[in-house]
Write a protein that holds these residues in place. Structure first.
Motif, PDB file in Angstrom:
ATOM      1  N   GLY A  91       0.803  -1.218   0.000  1.00 45.89           N
ATOM      2  CA  GLY A  91       0.000   0.000   0.000  1.00 45.89           C
ATOM      3  C   GLY A  91       0.835   1.266   0.000  1.00 45.89           C
ATOM      4  O   GLY A  91       0.431   2.290   0.556  1.00 45.89           O
ATOM      5  N   PRO A 139      -3.166  -3.946  -1.661  1.00 40.51           N
ATOM      6  CA  PRO A 139      -2.543  -3.796  -0.343  1.00 40.51           C
ATOM      7  C   PRO A 139      -3.054  -4.806   0.677  1.00 40.51           C
ATOM      8  O   PRO A 139      -4.222  -5.222   0.640  1.00 40.51           O
ATOM      9  N   VAL A 189      -3.288   4.376   3.009  1.00 40.36           N
ATOM     10  CA  VAL A 189      -2.820   3.593   1.872  1.00 40.36           C
ATOM     11  C   VAL A 189      -2.586   4.519   0.688  1.00 40.36           C
ATOM     12  O   VAL A 189      -3.391   5.414   0.418  1.00 40.36           O
ATOM     13  N   ARG A 248      -2.300   4.055  -3.210  1.00 41.53           N
ATOM     14  CA  ARG A 248      -2.498   3.099  -4.293  1.00 41.53           C
ATOM     15  C   ARG A 248      -2.012   3.680  -5.617  1.00 41.53           C
ATOM     16  O   ARG A 248      -2.134   4.875  -5.850  1.00 41.53           O
ATOM     17  N   ASP A 287      -8.171  -1.053  -6.307  1.00 41.64           N
ATOM     18  CA  ASP A 287      -8.040  -2.491  -6.041  1.00 41.64           C
ATOM     19  C   ASP A 287      -8.773  -3.344  -7.072  1.00 41.64           C
ATOM     20  O   ASP A 287      -8.267  -4.389  -7.502  1.00 41.64           O
TER      21      ASP A 287
END
Length: 361
Positions: A261, A300, A312, A314, A318
């Motif tokens: 992450g 993550p 996090v 990114r 996700d």
């Protein structure tokens, strides 16, 4: 009576002396990995490794269990695919990189473009996606397998445990997604760098391989005396990586940055022309490029209390994140051959699978 193992003969290449040039060296942490053999030692090292991989994304590892004599022999073996295999046989063990998304076997010289139309002069041979190898390499395959196993279990696994502890995760979190089969998703790679013309050096400003991050989780570089590797330090400056006898140079790759992450940093590094007192010597490299298992999605580990506290970062949502196999294949297909968009005087960009990939020159 103790039996002594007999190894096949290989031409010996005495290492050149380290440079005496006054270079701007990166001040990288040195980690004694032998301490990771105990729970107490891992607890001691976890913070050191966490800080190294957050600050620099690079560190040295020493006391890894491989002797200086073994080190010297693997570098002699690393020259075999380049100096003892004919050009015709090399072509037989090359593959269609753009189609396969793999660097298995040979990556020939002049496959990538460095800058201003100048092709690279880097030849490499990668194990073990393929079952067959050139005849000259056959006698050395048991030693190369042993080299892969040593990197995986004696170096990679301890580092993965320390990285997990640094995120306050169970220590085998990352180990469990890195299978130990020597023919699996991690690779041994031997590399040879050939000299270039002064004209090509001028066109590329002495850069042999543009600033980039590695696509895998962890890269293990076996230190060798010819200085050419530079990293971009946190202050945005290029600094040289110093040679330490029988040490390993470890860095974080894109996949670990995504799995963590953004907690750990995939650091920008490049290869440049060696200093003047080393330019007459061939530069050979011995590497272990670790990747997570092919089916691991690069998202993550949100169970980490550290990420829950610090947040996090990114590179992609996700739901759109690639698997390790998808990310590796996409990068390999496009690296050094795709058209880049210039962002400014230093940074060039491309988009791979929805993720922005930057190159630094």
């Amino acid at each position: 009576m103790t039996e002594t193992a007999t190894y096949p003969e290989v031409p010996h290449h005495p290492p050149p002396p380290p440079t005496t040039e006054d270079l701007d060296w990166a001040d990288l942490p040195i980690i004694d990995i032998s301490k990771a053999n105990t729970a107490g030692g891992r607890a001691e090292l976890a913070n050191e490794v966490r800080d190294a991989m957050r600050t620099f994304g690079f560190m040295y590892v020493v006391n890894h269990g491989w002797t200086q004599a073994q080190n010297a022999r693997i570098f002699d073996i690393a020259d075999v695919p380049f100096s003892q295999v004919s050009e015709e046989e090399k072509r037989q063990f090359s593959n269609e990189i753009k189609n396969t998304g793999s660097w298995r076997g040979y990556k020939p010289r002049q496959f990538w473009t460095v800058d201003n139309g100048v092709p690279d002069q880097i030849e490499q041979y990668q194990f073990f996606e393929q079952k067959h190898h050139p005849q000259a390499l056959q006698p050395f395959l048991p030693e190369i397998y042993a080299f892969a196993q040593h990197n995986h279990f004696k170096v990679l696994h301890p580092i993965l445990r320390l990285l997990a502890l640094g995120m306050e995760l169970p220590e085998d979190t990352f180990v469990e997604i890195h299978d130990g089969d020597a023919t699996g998703p991690s690779f041994v790679r031997f590399i040879k760098y050939y000299p270039r013309s002064e004209e090509d050096e001028a066109k590329t400003k002495n850069v042999w391989l543009k600033g980039h991050t590695d696509f895998g989780t962890i890269t293990i570089l076996w230190s060798q005396p010819i200085s050419a590797l530079q990293i971009m330090t946190p202050d945005g400056q290029w600094r040289w990586v110093r040679h330490i006898d029988n040490a390993l140079v470890i860095n974080i790759g894109d996949a670990m940055e995504m799995l963590s992450g953004g907690f750990y940093k995939a650091t920008i590094h490049r290869v440049v022309q060696p200093p003047p007192d080393q330019r007459a010597h061939a530069r050979r490299g011995a590497f272990y490029f670790a990747s997570a298992n092919d089916d691991v999605r690069l998202v993550p580990f949100l169970d980490s209390p550290v990420l829950q506290r610090e947040g996090v970062r990114r590179r992609i949502e996700d739901g759109d994140a690639p698997t390790m196999a998808e990310w590796r294949a996409a990068l390999v297909r496009t690296y050094g051959v795709a058209e880049l968009r210039r962002r400014d005087d230093v940074v060039e960009e491309q988009v791979v699978g929805g993720i922005v990939v930057r190159h630094y020159n």
